[in-house]
Design an enzyme around this catalytic site. Structure first.
Site, PDB file in Angstrom:
ATOM      1  N   ASP A 256       0.869  -1.193   0.000  1.00 12.98           N
ATOM      2  CA  ASP A 256       0.000   0.000   0.000  1.00 12.98           C
ATOM      3  C   ASP A 256       0.900   1.235   0.000  1.00 12.98           C
ATOM      4  OD1 ASP A 256      -3.174   0.633   1.423  1.00 12.98           O
ATOM      5  OD2 ASP A 256      -1.754   2.169   0.811  1.00 12.98           O
TER       6      ASP A 256
ATOM      7  N   ASP B 261      -3.962   2.313  -5.112  1.00 14.32           N
ATOM      8  CA  ASP B 261      -2.596   2.276  -4.557  1.00 14.32           C
ATOM      9  C   ASP B 261      -2.292   1.043  -3.721  1.00 14.32           C
ATOM     10  OD1 ASP B 261      -3.938   2.789  -2.154  1.00 14.32           O
ATOM     11  OD2 ASP B 261      -2.328   4.078  -1.427  1.00 14.32           O
ATOM     12  N   GLU B 262      -3.066  -0.030  -3.890  1.00 18.53           N
ATOM     13  CA  GLU B 262      -2.768  -1.209  -3.070  1.00 18.53           C
ATOM     14  C   GLU B 262      -3.037  -2.501  -3.805  1.00 18.53           C
ATOM     15  OE1 GLU B 262      -5.482  -2.005   0.240  1.00 18.53           O
ATOM     16  OE2 GLU B 262      -6.800  -0.466  -0.543  1.00 18.53           O
TER      17      GLU B 262
HETATM   18  P1  TTP Z   1      -5.420   5.043   0.976  1.00 20.83           P
HETATM   19  O1  TTP Z   1      -4.403   3.996   0.647  1.00 20.83           O
HETATM   20  O2  TTP Z   1      -6.593   4.650   1.808  1.00 20.83           O
HETATM   21  O3  TTP Z   1      -4.723   6.231   1.763  1.00 20.83           O
HETATM   22  P2  TTP Z   1      -3.324   6.903   1.502  1.00 20.83           P
HETATM   23  O4  TTP Z   1      -2.499   6.168   0.501  1.00 20.83           O
HETATM   24  O5  TTP Z   1      -3.525   8.355   1.201  1.00 20.83           O
HETATM   25  O6  TTP Z   1      -2.645   6.811   2.917  1.00 20.83           O
HETATM   26  P3  TTP Z   1      -2.104   5.522   3.674  1.00 20.83           P
HETATM   27  O7  TTP Z   1      -0.649   5.769   3.884  1.00 20.83           O
HETATM   28  O8  TTP Z   1      -2.880   5.466   4.930  1.00 20.83           O
HETATM   29  O9  TTP Z   1      -2.364   4.339   2.787  1.00 20.83           O
HETATM   30  O10 TTP Z   1      -5.974   5.693  -0.336  1.00 20.83           O
HETATM   31  C1  TTP Z   1      -5.183   5.862  -1.499  1.00 20.83           C
HETATM   32  C2  TTP Z   1      -5.556   7.171  -2.177  1.00 20.83           C
HETATM   33  O11 TTP Z   1      -6.929   7.142  -2.477  1.00 20.83           O
HETATM   34  C3  TTP Z   1      -5.356   8.389  -1.324  1.00 20.83           C
HETATM   35  O12 TTP Z   1      -4.042   8.913  -1.429  1.00 20.83           O
HETATM   36  C4  TTP Z   1      -6.384   9.337  -1.857  1.00 20.83           C
HETATM   37  C5  TTP Z   1      -7.486   8.459  -2.365  1.00 20.83           C
HETATM   38  N1  TTP Z   1      -8.640   8.458  -1.450  1.00 20.83           N
HETATM   39  C6  TTP Z   1      -9.743   9.257  -1.732  1.00 20.83           C
HETATM   40  O13 TTP Z   1      -9.776   9.942  -2.756  1.00 20.83           O
HETATM   41  N2  TTP Z   1     -10.780   9.269  -0.852  1.00 20.83           N
HETATM   42  C7  TTP Z   1     -10.783   8.542   0.306  1.00 20.83           C
HETATM   43  O14 TTP Z   1     -11.743   8.591   1.082  1.00 20.83           O
HETATM   44  C8  TTP Z   1      -9.643   7.711   0.566  1.00 20.83           C
HETATM   45  C9  TTP Z   1      -9.603   6.882   1.832  1.00 20.83           C
HETATM   46  C10 TTP Z   1      -8.598   7.707  -0.310  1.00 20.83           C
HETATM   47 MG    MG Z   2      -2.292   4.080   0.636  1.00 22.26          MG
END
Ligand code: TTP
Ligand code: MG
Length: 412
Positions: free
Chosen positions: A28, A126-127
Site C-alpha cells: 500500500d 494504490d494497493e
Molecule cells: P489510501 O491507501 O486509503 O490512503 P493513503 O495512501 O492516502 O494513505 P495511507 O498511507 O494510509 O495508505 O488511499 C489511497 C488514495 O486514495 C489516497 O491517497 C487518496 C485516495 N482516497 C480518496 O480519494 N478518498 C478517500 O476517502 C480515501 C480513503 C482515499
Molecule cells: Mg495508501
C-alpha cells in the site's frame, strides 16, 4: 501430503495440513496522492499537504482525498471536509487532485509489483495483494527480502514510499501493512496473530465498517480480544453469520485466495437474433451498440479494458471467438470499437454464414485505474471528452440517443 519443490521433485510433509503455508504480501502506497505531490514539488516535502478541495467536480468539492503524514499529526484525514482540516492545520498546503497523474503512477506501481510476484490482485489505486507462495524457496531471505526489493524498486523508479505487510493470508498481510505504515515493512507470523490482533479495534476486521463498529461498541465490544470472547449467540442475534466470520478473522484465519486481477472479470454484451442475419451492416451496427454499452459500463466503473473479444455464432450453432490485446488498457469507445471492428472484419473474410448471435466482451480489466472511490477524473484527451459527452446524452435520453458515426471512422 505431497508438495512439489522448485526442482520438480516431490517431497513429503509430515504435518497433516490442509494446504501448504502461503506467503502473502499486501503493498500500500503511503499517503498516495500527497506523496506524489511532494515528489513533484520539492517545496512540499516535509510540510503538511492536503490533496482535494480545489477540484471542480461538485462531488469532491471541499473534501480531503488524503493528507500527508505531516498533516495527519494535526488530525487531518481522508474524507474530512477541507474546511475542518484547515482549522486543524491552518498552515497546510492544499493541492488539487491530479487524477491522471495518480492513475499513471498507479499503473507503474502495479507493473513493478507484477515483476515480483506471479499473482497480483490489484485492490484500488494504490494497493495490491501478492501471492508469493513458493518464492521464498527461490529467494534467500523470503518475504522480508521480497518486500525490501519491492520497496527499493518503487523508491528508485518512482521516488515514492510504500509499505509492505507480510503474512500467511490476506487479512493478516493487510493488518501488517497498516501496522507498518508509513514507509515500512511489517511481518505477522501466524503464531503471533492472536497476540497482535487482540488489542486492535474491531474496525480492522473486514466487513466491520463505521456503523457496525458503533453497534459493536454499544454491546461493549471495542477490541478484537473482546469480540473473540463475546458469546456466539449474541453476535448471531445482532449480526447473523457475520459474527462467525469475524471470529475466524479475529483468530487470524482467512483462506481467501489472491485472485489475478483482470483475469476473472469481464464486461460483456451479446444478442441472439430472432432470425439469422447475413447483412454485415446490421451486424456491425449491433456490434457497435454493444461496444458503446460495454465501454460506458467500463467508464461508470472507472475501469479500463485491455482484452477485446468478439463472439460470433453461426446458424448451425458453431461459435467462434476472436480476441485482441490492446497495447494500453482503455475505456474509450472508439479505440474499443476499432479493435472489435477489425476482429469482425477478419472473421467475415473467411466466414460469410448468417449469424445467429453476436457479442462483445471486454476483459483484462485494469483495476489499478479504478476510480470509484474518487470524484470523476478530469477528461483529458479529446477522445475521453467525446465519451463523457456521449455518456451524458445517453444518461438523459437513453442509450440509443447518440450515434457517433464520425467518431468511429478508422484513422487514415
Ligand atoms: P489510501 O491507501 O486509503 O490512503 P493513503 O495512501 O492516502 O494513505 P495511507 O498511507 O494510509 O495508505 O488511499 C489511497 C488514495 O486514495 C489516497 O491517497 C487518496 C485516495 N482516497 C480518496 O480519494 N478518498 C478517500 O476517502 C480515501 C480513503 C482515499
Ligand atoms: Mg495508501
Amino acid at each position: 501430503m505431497l508438495y512439489a519443490n522448485h526442482t520438480g521433485d516431490t517431497i513429503a510433509r509430515e504435518a497433516p495440513m490442509n494446504a501448504a503455508p502461503r506467503l502473502i504480501l499486501h503493498v500500500d502506497m503511503d499517503a498516495f496522492f500527497a506523496s506524489v505531490e511532494q515528489r513533484d514539488d520539492p517545496d512540499l516535502r516535509g510540510v503538511p499537504v492536503l490533496v482535494g478541495g480545489a477540484s471542480k467536480s461538485p462531488s469532491s468539492r471541499g473534501v480531503v482525498t488524503t493528507a500527508s503524514y505531516e498533516a495527519r499529526v494535526f488530525g487531518c484525514r481522508s474524507a474530512m471536509p477541507m474546511a475542518q482540516a484547515l482549522r486543524l492545520c491552518p498552515h497546510a498546503i492544499v493541492k488539487p487532485v491530479r487524477m491522471t497523474v495518480y492513475s499513471d503512477v498507479s499503473r507503474r506501481v502495479m507493473e513493478i509489483l507484477s515483476r515480483h510476484a506471479p499473482i497480483v490482485q490489484v485492490l484500488g489505486i494504490d494497493e495490491a495483494f501478492l501471492d508469493c507462495s513458493g518464492l521464498e524457496r527461490l529467494q534467500p531471505g523470503g518475504g522480508p527480502a521480497i518486500a525490501a526489493a519491492i520497496r527499493r524498486d518503487i523508491r528508485s523508479q518512482l521516488n515514492l514510499p510504500a509499505t509492505v505487510g507480510i503474512s500467511c493470508n490476506k487479512f493478516l498481510a493487510k493488518v501488517a501493512s497498516d501496522l507498518g505504515k508509513p514507509d515500512g515493512v511489517r511481518q505477522i507470523a501466524q503464531a503471533d496473530a492472536p497476540r497482535v490482533l487482540a488489542p486492535l479495534d474491531c474496525g480492522v476486521l473486514m466487513g466491520v465498517g463505521q456503523k457496525t463498529a458503533t453497534k459493536l461498541q454499544s454491546l461493549g465490544i471495542h477490541t478484537v480480544a473482546q469480540l473473540l470472547s463475546a458469546e456466539d449467540a449474541l453476535l448471531a442475534h445482532h449480526f447473523g453469520d457475520m459474527g462467525r466470520h469475524w471470529k475466524r478473522l479475529a483468530q487470524g484465519d482467512d483462506d481467501r485466495p489472491v485472485h489475478v486481477s483482470g483475469e476473472r472479470k469481464s464486461i460483456g454484451s451479446e444478442r441472439t437474433f430472432g432470425q439469422d442475419v447475413a447483412d454485415d451492416k446490421v451486424l456491425r451496427a449491433t456490434l457497435m451498440a454493444q461496444v458503446e454499452k460495454t465501454s460506458r459500463l467500463l467508464r461508470e466503473r472507472g475501469t479500463h479494458a485491455r482484452v477485446v473479444t468478439v463472439k460470433l455464432r453461426t446458424g448451425d450453432f458453431t461459435t467462434a471467438t476472436r480476441s485482441q490485446t490492446l497495447p494500453m488498457p482503455t475505456s474509450n469507445t472508439r479505440e474499443l470499437w476499432l479493435a472489435c471492428e477489425s476482429l469482425f472484419i477478419e472473421f467475415r473474410r473467411t466466414n460469410r454464414a448468417p449469424l445467429r448471435l453476436i457479442g462483445v466482451s471486454l476483459g483484462g480489466l485494469d483495476e489499478g485505474a479504478q476510480l470509484e472511490l474518487f470524484s470523476s477524473p478530469p477528461a483529458s484527451s479529446r477522445a475521453e471528452r467525446t465519451d463523457v459527452a456521449a455518456d451524458a446524452v445517453s444518461e438523459r435520453f437513453g442509450p440509443g440517443a447518440i450515434r457517433r458515426a464520425g467518431a468511429m471512422d478508422r484513422p487514415g
